[in-house]
Write a protein that holds these residues in place. Structure first.
Motif, mmCIF file in Angstrom:
data_model
loop_
_atom_site.group_PDB
_atom_site.id
_atom_site.type_symbol
_atom_site.label_atom_id
_atom_site.label_comp_id
_atom_site.label_asym_id
_atom_site.label_seq_id
_atom_site.Cartn_x
_atom_site.Cartn_y
_atom_site.Cartn_z
ATOM 1 N N ARG A 1 -1.011 -5.966 -6.255
ATOM 2 C CA ARG A 1 -1.105 -4.515 -6.066
ATOM 3 C C ARG A 1 -2.545 -4.078 -5.875
ATOM 4 O O ARG A 1 -2.835 -3.156 -5.104
ATOM 5 C CB ARG A 1 -0.492 -3.787 -7.264
ATOM 6 N N VAL A 2 -3.456 -4.710 -6.629
ATOM 7 C CA VAL A 2 -4.866 -4.350 -6.476
ATOM 8 C C VAL A 2 -5.300 -4.623 -5.047
ATOM 9 O O VAL A 2 -5.990 -3.809 -4.415
ATOM 10 C CB VAL A 2 -5.738 -5.154 -7.471
ATOM 11 N N GLN B 1 -2.533 2.482 -6.446
ATOM 12 C CA GLN B 1 -2.140 1.066 -6.423
ATOM 13 C C GLN B 1 -3.155 0.220 -7.185
ATOM 14 O O GLN B 1 -2.786 -0.680 -7.936
ATOM 15 C CB GLN B 1 -2.076 0.571 -4.971
ATOM 16 N N THR C 1 -2.801 0.917 -11.028
ATOM 17 C CA THR C 1 -1.577 0.287 -11.537
ATOM 18 C C THR C 1 -1.735 -1.233 -11.495
ATOM 19 O O THR C 1 -1.334 -1.935 -12.417
ATOM 20 C CB THR C 1 -0.361 0.708 -10.690
ATOM 21 N N GLY C 2 -2.336 -1.722 -10.400
ATOM 22 C CA GLY C 2 -2.548 -3.161 -10.266
ATOM 23 C C GLY C 2 -3.441 -3.695 -11.368
ATOM 24 O O GLY C 2 -3.160 -4.741 -11.967
ATOM 25 N N LEU C 3 -4.526 -2.977 -11.684
ATOM 26 C CA LEU C 3 -5.414 -3.409 -12.763
ATOM 27 C C LEU C 3 -4.666 -3.407 -14.091
ATOM 28 O O LEU C 3 -4.872 -4.287 -14.928
ATOM 29 C CB LEU C 3 -6.642 -2.490 -12.848
#
Lengths: 325, 331
Positions: A302-303, B146, B149-151
């Protein structure tokens, strides 16, 4: 405009450089098995991206199409099981029509109430998904119950090969459907009056209506087109993975929008091309799928997608920069 | 005479607040009629005061972003990241060692500061992308959302972080003088934002920029800097909501409150905020929040599934859009 200044050319160069780098990190990237797999992963996102591209060229945005795709897939397959219908063509027509109908709903709200497309499509997406999960059902239709014709259809391969380890792999024929739709969209956008009216609407809505384009018809067409493609892609997705999950596609809208923006389309409308979108989709799918090959932990996915969106939009914002306001 | 002028000042020029109050009363009456014995209980309203604040603060943040015609799609990501960062911090310092209450309080304080700090930092990133690099707010915050949330996924690896210190849980679950702590926090935050928007240069500038960006620049307003500050504020508010959310549930997870994004936008729009910029009041957002909390708690008592409640939220949003369009066409 010369070839070198076209954004498609720049995207292609970046894509090529990225492929070489990934190939250097892990040569397995260049295996036919992996490349065929990548092309296969392009199909669904790509078909949806064509719809989003057209919406973006018209100056709008759509975040509801994933809910439409899920609804079209689930309803069509449920109906097929209920009636015992065996066939391929009609179900795809049905799924496309479901998407088209839901898209018309978007266009109605955006046109009649002059509301920002993002907020309207957030609402319609939530309505459709809520109804689908709340009323139709939440259970996954698995391979035992899936209509066999659909699975057989989606299994069609263009090329079938056997790898050194003895497993079979092939290039799915669905890629032809994707490329065919892309070609039709390209010809439509470039060579028809209706296609040009979408660019006109996105470039300057007021001017478009003054020179006599029917902006209402264009707007309806754009959102119906996006909905129809999403509906079609939804059923194709179900056929390709052999199951129908009504919760599927949640969050996929971000990937699709990212791919379209990456392909050089402007969110302000009036700019974008099918070739750019094809390249953008391939780039996004490749980077996402290659994280494993590059031995990056998948939690970073996602990152990476977020970073791609930021970099791509920063580049297009720089390209489209205006003075002062 | 005196009363009517005060009422006029509170209601403001627009009839929006009045319309909202009518909607709220209607929702209240409908829900009381549908579940006469369960809805009108003290317990029900008390639980609303615990659930409401985090959503309300997110909606106020959304309204601030909308004042300049923008939007912040990363608020939920920021909120979760703030809670998770604090959770990771607590796990690294507190677990395994028995410490005095003083130390735990100190660590909780540091955790709150860390959470608010990451919110501010996230807001700075958004502000930089939007005001300096000129990326459209939709795409910029879609991308940063994104990333945040990804982190959060990277930090937790997926599962929820549990086991916050008691002082932290007090923020989300405690009571001060019989009133829910998060509710008191909400009132304080809402009041502060209201004063900021109506009584300071920053607030007035934001309204003017939203009304007409070009005129604002010609009038010498520092548009970029003001927009930058507004996204710092939304980031900070989102982090406060994250602290309350993780304090209330005693857990933090990367995909908590995913449906909050739609609800925050809905409440902001319902509260009379113009997504194209220039219009928005804390009071309107607060009343809209109460109306929708009553609606959703009523449907929950009626045992509607969560999916159908999502449907109702979305349908309500479309209904409000239609209502606003009709009201504006009257003039």
């Amino acid at each position: 405009m010369t070839l070198f200044r076209r954004s498609e050319f720049i995207i292609a160069c970046i894509l090529f450089a990225a492929m070489i780098i990934i190939g250097l990190i892990n040569p397995a990237f260049w295996s036919l098995d992996n490349l065929f797999g990548l092309l296969r992963s392009n199909v669904i996102i790509g078909i949806m991206a064509l719809g989003v591209l057209v919406v973006m060229i018209s100056g709008g945005i759509d975040v509801s199409f994933t809910a439409f795709a899920a609804a079209a897939m689930y309803l069509t397959i449920k109906l097929m099981i209920y009636t015992g219908y065996e066939g391929v063509f009609l179900p795809f027509v049905a799924a496309t029509l479901i998407g088209l109908f839901l898209g018309a709903f978007n266009a109605f709200f955006i046109h009649t109430f002059r509301m920002i497309p993002l907020i309207v499509t957030l609402g319609t997406g939530s309505v459709v998904r809520g109804l689908l999960l709340g009323l139709v059902g939440t259970s996954v239709i698995n391979i035992d119950k899936m209509p066999q014709q659909l699975i057989a259809f989606a299994k069609t391969d263009l090329v079938s090969l056997t790898s050194a380890t003895g497993t079979n792999f092939g290039l799915t024929a669905m890629i032809l459907i994707y490329l065919g739709l892309a070609l039709v969209t390209h010809l439509f956008l470039t060579y028809t009056m209706a296609g040009r009216s979408i660019f006109a609407l996105g470039g300057a809505p007021e001017a478009a209506s003054r020179v006599g384009f029917n902006t209402r018809r264009t707007l309806f067409f754009v959102y119906c087109f996006a909905g129809a493609l999403a509906g079609f892609a939804g059923l194709l997705h179900g056929s390709m993975i052999w199951l129908a999950n009504p919760r599927d596609f949640a969050g996929l809208e971000l990937d699709v929008i990212a791919a379209v923006v990456l392909g050089g389309a402007s969110i302000f409308g009036g700019r974008g091309s099918v070739i750019g979108t094809l390249l953008g989709v391939f780039m996004l799918v490749m980077v996402k799928n290659s994280l494993i090959i590059m031995k990056v932990d998948t939690t970073w996915q996602r990152v990476v997608v977020g970073l791609i969106i930021i970099v791509a939009t920063a580049l297009t914002a720089w390209r489209d920069r205006k003075k002062l306001v | 005479m005196q009363n009517s002028s005060i009422a006029k000042r509170i209601l403001g020029q627009d009839r929006n607040i009045l319309q909202l109050l009518v909607i709220t009363v209607l929702v209240f009456a409908l829900m009381s009629y549908l579940n006469p014995d369960k809805f009108l209980r003290y317990y029900n309203f008390e639980s609303i005061t615990y659930i409401m604040p985090e959503l309300g603060i997110l909606a106020i943040a959304m309204m601030i972003a909308m004042l300049t015609g923008g939007i912040d799609l990363s608020v939920v990501g920021i909120a979760n990241l703030a809670g998770i960062l604090a959770g990771v911090f607590f796990h690294s310092v507190i677990i395994g060692t028995s410490q005095s209450t003083g130390m735990v309080l100190l660590y909780t304080g540091i955790g709150v500061l860390m959470a608010l700090g990451i919110g501010l930092l996230a807001g700075v990133l958004n502000g930089f992308l939007i005001s300096k690099l000129r990326i459209t707010p939709i795409l910029a915050t879609l991308g940063t959302g994104q990333i945040f949330t990804g982190l959060a996924v990277v930090l937790t690896g997926g599962p929820a972080i549990v086991g916050f210190p008691d002082a932290w849980n007090f923020i989300g679950n405690g009571k001060i003088l019989g009133i829910a702590t998060p509710f008191i926090l909400f009132v304080v935050v809402a009041g502060a934002v209201a004063i900021l928007l109506t009584r300071t240069t920053l607030g007035v500038n934001l309204m003017l920029i939203g009304t007409n960006p070009r005129a604002a620049i010609f009038a010498g307003l520092r548009k970029d800097r003001m927009i930058f500050y507004s996204y710092m504020m939304t980031g900070l508010l989102a982090a406060i909501a994250g602290v309350i959310l993780s304090g209330r549930t005693n857990a933090a997870k990367s995909d908590y409150g995913a449906s909050y994004l739609l609800q925050a936008i809905l409440i902001a729009v319902l509260g009379g905020t113009n997504p194209a910029g220039g219009k928005g009041r804390v009071l309107g957002v607060s009343i809209a929040l109460i109306a929708l909390m009553l609606l959703s708690s009523g449907f929950q008592i009626l045992r509607f599934s969560n999916h159908l409640i999502d449907f109702i939220w979305g349908g309500f949003l479309l209904l409000v859009i239609a209502l606003n369009a009709f009201r504006n066409s009257d003039r």
